[in-house]
Motif scaffolding. Structure first.
Motif, PDB file in Angstrom:
ATOM      1  N   ALA A 347     -22.196  -7.761  -3.894  1.00  0.00           N
ATOM      2  CA  ALA A 347     -22.841  -8.501  -4.972  1.00  0.00           C
ATOM      3  C   ALA A 347     -24.342  -8.266  -4.975  1.00  0.00           C
ATOM      4  O   ALA A 347     -24.953  -8.101  -6.037  1.00  0.00           O
ATOM      5  CB  ALA A 347     -22.540  -9.989  -4.838  1.00  0.00           C
ATOM      6  N   SER A 348     -24.953  -8.217  -3.797  1.00  0.00           N
ATOM      7  CA  SER A 348     -26.411  -8.027  -3.727  1.00  0.00           C
ATOM      8  C   SER A 348     -26.802  -6.663  -4.276  1.00  0.00           C
ATOM      9  O   SER A 348     -27.796  -6.531  -5.006  1.00  0.00           O
ATOM     10  CB  SER A 348     -26.902  -8.193  -2.294  1.00  0.00           C
ATOM     11  OG  SER A 348     -26.240  -7.272  -1.431  1.00  0.00           O
ATOM     12  N   GLU A 374     -21.581 -19.069  -4.535  1.00  0.00           N
ATOM     13  CA  GLU A 374     -22.896 -19.093  -5.171  1.00  0.00           C
ATOM     14  C   GLU A 374     -23.370 -17.687  -5.520  1.00  0.00           C
ATOM     15  O   GLU A 374     -24.071 -17.479  -6.510  1.00  0.00           O
ATOM     16  CB  GLU A 374     -23.921 -19.784  -4.257  1.00  0.00           C
ATOM     17  CG  GLU A 374     -23.865 -21.304  -4.275  1.00  0.00           C
ATOM     18  CD  GLU A 374     -22.573 -21.860  -3.686  1.00  0.00           C
ATOM     19  OE1 GLU A 374     -21.950 -21.156  -2.847  1.00  0.00           O
ATOM     20  OE2 GLU A 374     -22.187 -22.973  -4.067  1.00  0.00           O
ATOM     21  N   GLU A 375     -22.979 -16.701  -4.721  1.00  0.00           N
ATOM     22  CA  GLU A 375     -23.343 -15.318  -5.018  1.00  0.00           C
ATOM     23  C   GLU A 375     -22.563 -14.819  -6.248  1.00  0.00           C
ATOM     24  O   GLU A 375     -23.107 -14.103  -7.088  1.00  0.00           O
ATOM     25  CB  GLU A 375     -23.081 -14.424  -3.809  1.00  0.00           C
ATOM     26  CG  GLU A 375     -23.787 -13.082  -3.906  1.00  0.00           C
ATOM     27  CD  GLU A 375     -23.709 -12.316  -2.603  1.00  0.00           C
ATOM     28  OE1 GLU A 375     -24.736 -11.735  -2.203  1.00  0.00           O
ATOM     29  OE2 GLU A 375     -22.624 -12.281  -1.970  1.00  0.00           O
ATOM     30  N   MET A 376     -21.291 -15.213  -6.354  1.00  0.00           N
ATOM     31  CA  MET A 376     -20.514 -14.875  -7.539  1.00  0.00           C
ATOM     32  C   MET A 376     -21.149 -15.489  -8.783  1.00  0.00           C
ATOM     33  O   MET A 376     -21.241 -14.849  -9.840  1.00  0.00           O
ATOM     34  CB  MET A 376     -19.073 -15.367  -7.389  1.00  0.00           C
ATOM     35  CG  MET A 376     -18.202 -15.118  -8.608  1.00  0.00           C
ATOM     36  SD  MET A 376     -16.506 -15.742  -8.418  1.00  0.00           S
ATOM     37  CE  MET A 376     -15.769 -14.412  -7.466  1.00  0.00           C
ATOM     38  N   LEU A 377     -21.603 -16.723  -8.654  1.00  0.00           N
ATOM     39  CA  LEU A 377     -22.246 -17.409  -9.773  1.00  0.00           C
ATOM     40  C   LEU A 377     -23.544 -16.704 -10.154  1.00  0.00           C
ATOM     41  O   LEU A 377     -23.873 -16.581 -11.346  1.00  0.00           O
ATOM     42  CB  LEU A 377     -22.530 -18.863  -9.385  1.00  0.00           C
ATOM     43  CG  LEU A 377     -22.848 -19.837 -10.517  1.00  0.00           C
ATOM     44  CD1 LEU A 377     -21.696 -19.923 -11.510  1.00  0.00           C
ATOM     45  CD2 LEU A 377     -23.150 -21.220  -9.937  1.00  0.00           C
ATOM     46  N   GLU A 378     -24.258 -16.187  -9.162  1.00  0.00           N
ATOM     47  CA  GLU A 378     -25.492 -15.458  -9.452  1.00  0.00           C
ATOM     48  C   GLU A 378     -25.195 -14.165 -10.209  1.00  0.00           C
ATOM     49  O   GLU A 378     -25.914 -13.793 -11.141  1.00  0.00           O
ATOM     50  CB  GLU A 378     -26.248 -15.143  -8.160  1.00  0.00           C
ATOM     51  CG  GLU A 378     -27.595 -14.486  -8.418  1.00  0.00           C
ATOM     52  CD  GLU A 378     -28.368 -14.193  -7.147  1.00  0.00           C
ATOM     53  OE1 GLU A 378     -29.482 -13.620  -7.260  1.00  0.00           O
ATOM     54  OE2 GLU A 378     -27.881 -14.515  -6.046  1.00  0.00           O
ATOM     55  N   VAL A 379     -24.115 -13.477  -9.835  1.00  0.00           N
ATOM     56  CA  VAL A 379     -23.717 -12.275 -10.575  1.00  0.00           C
ATOM     57  C   VAL A 379     -23.422 -12.638 -12.026  1.00  0.00           C
ATOM     58  O   VAL A 379     -23.860 -11.951 -12.953  1.00  0.00           O
ATOM     59  CB  VAL A 379     -22.489 -11.606  -9.931  1.00  0.00           C
ATOM     60  CG1 VAL A 379     -21.970 -10.479 -10.828  1.00  0.00           C
ATOM     61  CG2 VAL A 379     -22.839 -11.059  -8.554  1.00  0.00           C
ATOM     62  N   ALA A 380     -22.679 -13.715 -12.229  1.00  0.00           N
ATOM     63  CA  ALA A 380     -22.345 -14.148 -13.592  1.00  0.00           C
ATOM     64  C   ALA A 380     -23.613 -14.415 -14.394  1.00  0.00           C
ATOM     65  O   ALA A 380     -23.703 -14.058 -15.578  1.00  0.00           O
ATOM     66  CB  ALA A 380     -21.460 -15.382 -13.548  1.00  0.00           C
ATOM     67  N   ASP A 381     -24.593 -15.020 -13.760  1.00  0.00           N
ATOM     68  CA  ASP A 381     -25.853 -15.328 -14.445  1.00  0.00           C
ATOM     69  C   ASP A 381     -26.635 -14.068 -14.802  1.00  0.00           C
ATOM     70  O   ASP A 381     -27.434 -14.080 -15.741  1.00  0.00           O
ATOM     71  CB  ASP A 381     -26.721 -16.239 -13.574  1.00  0.00           C
ATOM     72  CG  ASP A 381     -26.181 -17.653 -13.487  1.00  0.00           C
ATOM     73  OD1 ASP A 381     -25.420 -18.052 -14.394  1.00  0.00           O
ATOM     74  OD2 ASP A 381     -26.495 -18.353 -12.504  1.00  0.00           O
TER      75      ASP A 381
END
Length: 495
Positions: A347-348, A374-381
């Motif tokens: 993800a990063s 939370e990292e998945m949510l950051e990707v979505a954002d």
């Protein structure tokens, strides 16, 4: 046989003819327009075997795929016709006069009028449903607009024969012959001249971001800008949530392998991005998907241009940092063949690399491993707007990760639960559209009878005598349609 590009003089003549035809056609009744759509469907149906065979030769798509698409094209024409006959294609509003001297208000009624001649640019991957007799043409004709279609260079003969069917149907319906016209052009200059012509009032387009954005920019720069309804594709992310992934690992791998490679991955709704949270289940899913894709044979792509673009995009993506090639790119001796390609990254790495966010049109997918939710949510954002977003999830997953639903509704036009994005149902409730850059106007769909609304604009009639109102607004409700009268939805007359 090759077709010469339309000249500037021919485009000028086509636009003038389209305008004159529009002035007459816009006054036709909804029933007349519906009957035209039905007649086009019947004319096409009579030549189905010939047209499917021709499309197979030009696009390399298999017979069953084209037959299904052909049936969908006929269904679209019929559905848009029924939407016209029933009046459900738009909302008609009437606020009757208030005669109280203390708060007198005028009688106000709202309907819609067609925009004018529409330029339609068909899709390379849908020679029937999104091309010459496809949704853009059908919805523009339903709206009361004349149409000029520029044949797609990937299937010019199919387009020409479909155009002949439309023109035959127009003649049989005793409508102005130039309600529909058909031109060819491989040069971008042909498209530019058509969109720039002052008598063209709207554009329908299905294809790549580069071409769609170019038409959009040309239309905006006109002295009188016009709307461009361009559907330009997306990566259609699929989010694998933990409980669903652990319960149905093999089923999900099966579903996604089929969707990624359907018609060699040449769908604007192909799932090109798969996201999961690091776990044994995600590792197992990755192994299963890899094995399934490895055993899918190479398929022919539509034409050399698309095959070349696929090779270039894959090579660019695979050479990015922190990319693990699960199924590496494999060149074929046949330039049109493409085999599935699957890669994995973190993800990063994905978040920081815009190259990995881009659509790869063809049988390619990227798995993104997230350390925590939370990292998945950051990707979505960080994702750009998408035609679809898919959640593979149990109801417990949906409850636990509700924030993901909220994030995805900000960027997509269709949210899917436990299904694949390929396959777009033709119905009133469908929304095939999204914020930019997936489309140029998120307010409208290009699939389903709601698409008619793209090619009309509202007009309000204030204090008009009843006989001079359009039928849909008259007191007697001669069309027997549903209308919102003084804030109440009703099919009643106005006494």
């Amino acid at each position: 046989m090759s077709f010469p590009d339309a000249t500037s003089a021919e485009i000028e003549q086509a636009a003038q003819r389209a305008w004159q035809a529009f002035l007459a056609y816009r006054k036709t009744s909804w029933k007349q327009r519906a009957d035209l759509l039905y007649q086009i469907a019947e004319t096409l149906r009579a030549r189905e075997a010939e047209l499917v065979a021709l499309a197979m030769k030009e696009t390399h798509l298999p017979e069953l795929r084209l037959k299904n698409e052909f049936a969908r094209t006929l269904f679209q024409l019929q559905q848009y016709g029924k939407a016209l006959e029933t009046g459900i294609w738009a909302e008609f509003r009437i606020d009757t006069a208030v005669h109280d001297p203390a708060s007198a208000q005028p009688d106000v009624r709202k309907s819609y009028v067609p925009l004018g001649p529409v330029a339609v640019f068909g899709a390379s991957n849908f020679p029937f449903a999104f091309s010459t007799a496809g949704g853009d043409t059908a919805s523009a004709l339903a709206a009361g607009c004349s149409v000029i279609v520029k044949a797609h260079p990937a299937h010019p003969h199919t387009s020409t024969q479909v155009a002949a069917c439309i023109q035959q149907a127009i003649q049989q319906s005793s409508l102005p012959e130039n309600v529909f016209q058909h031109i060819h052009g491989t040069s971008p200059a042909v498209s530019e001249m058509l969109v720039k012509h002052p008598l063209i009032k709207a554009v329908g387009f299905t294809g790549s971001y580069v071409a769609g954005k170019a038409l959009f920019d040309i239309a905006r720069q006109r002295k009188q800008p016009i709307p461009v309804f361009a559907e330009m594709g997306s990566v259609n992310p699929v989010f694998l949530l933990p409980e669903k992934l652990s319960r149905d690992t093999a089923t999900l791998a099966d579903m996604l392998a089929g969707s990624i490679t359907l018609s060699a991955g040449q769908f604007c709704t192909k799932p090109g991005l798969i996201l999961g949270i690091k776990s044994e289940a995600l590792q197992h899913f990755t192994s299963l998907l890899t094995e399934k894709l490895k055993h899918i044979q190479a398929q022919h792509m539509l034409h050399e241009g698309i095959a070349h673009a696929f090779r270039e995009k894959v090579q660019l993506a695979r050479h990015q940092q922190q990319i693990l090639e699960l199924i590496p790119f494999s060149s074929s001796t046949h330039t049109l063949e493409a085999k599935p390609v699957l890669s994995l990254t973190s993800a990063s790495a994905f978040i920081d690399n815009p190259v990995l966010h881009e659509e790869v049109f063809g049988p390619y997918a990227l798995i993104v491993t997230c350390e925590i939710f939370e990292e998945m949510l950051e990707v979505a954002d960080r994702l750009e707007a998408q035609l679809t977003c898919t959640l593979m999830a149990t109801e417990n997953d949906l409850q636990q990760y509700r924030r993901l639903i909220d994030a995805l509704t900000l960027i997509c036009g269709r949210m899917i639960w436990n299904g694949v994005p390929t396959g777009v149902r033709v119905c009133m409730a469908m929304h095939h559209g999204s914020p930019f850059p997936a489309t140029t106007d998120s307010h409208f769909t290009s699939v389903g009878a709601d698409a008619i609304k793209r090619f009309v604009r509202p007009v309000c009639f204030q204090n008009f005598p009843d006989p001079f109102l359009p039928p849909e607004l008259q007191n007697e409700n001669p069309l027997q349609i549903w209308r919102t009268i003084n804030h109440q939805l009703t099919s009643s007359k106005i006494e």
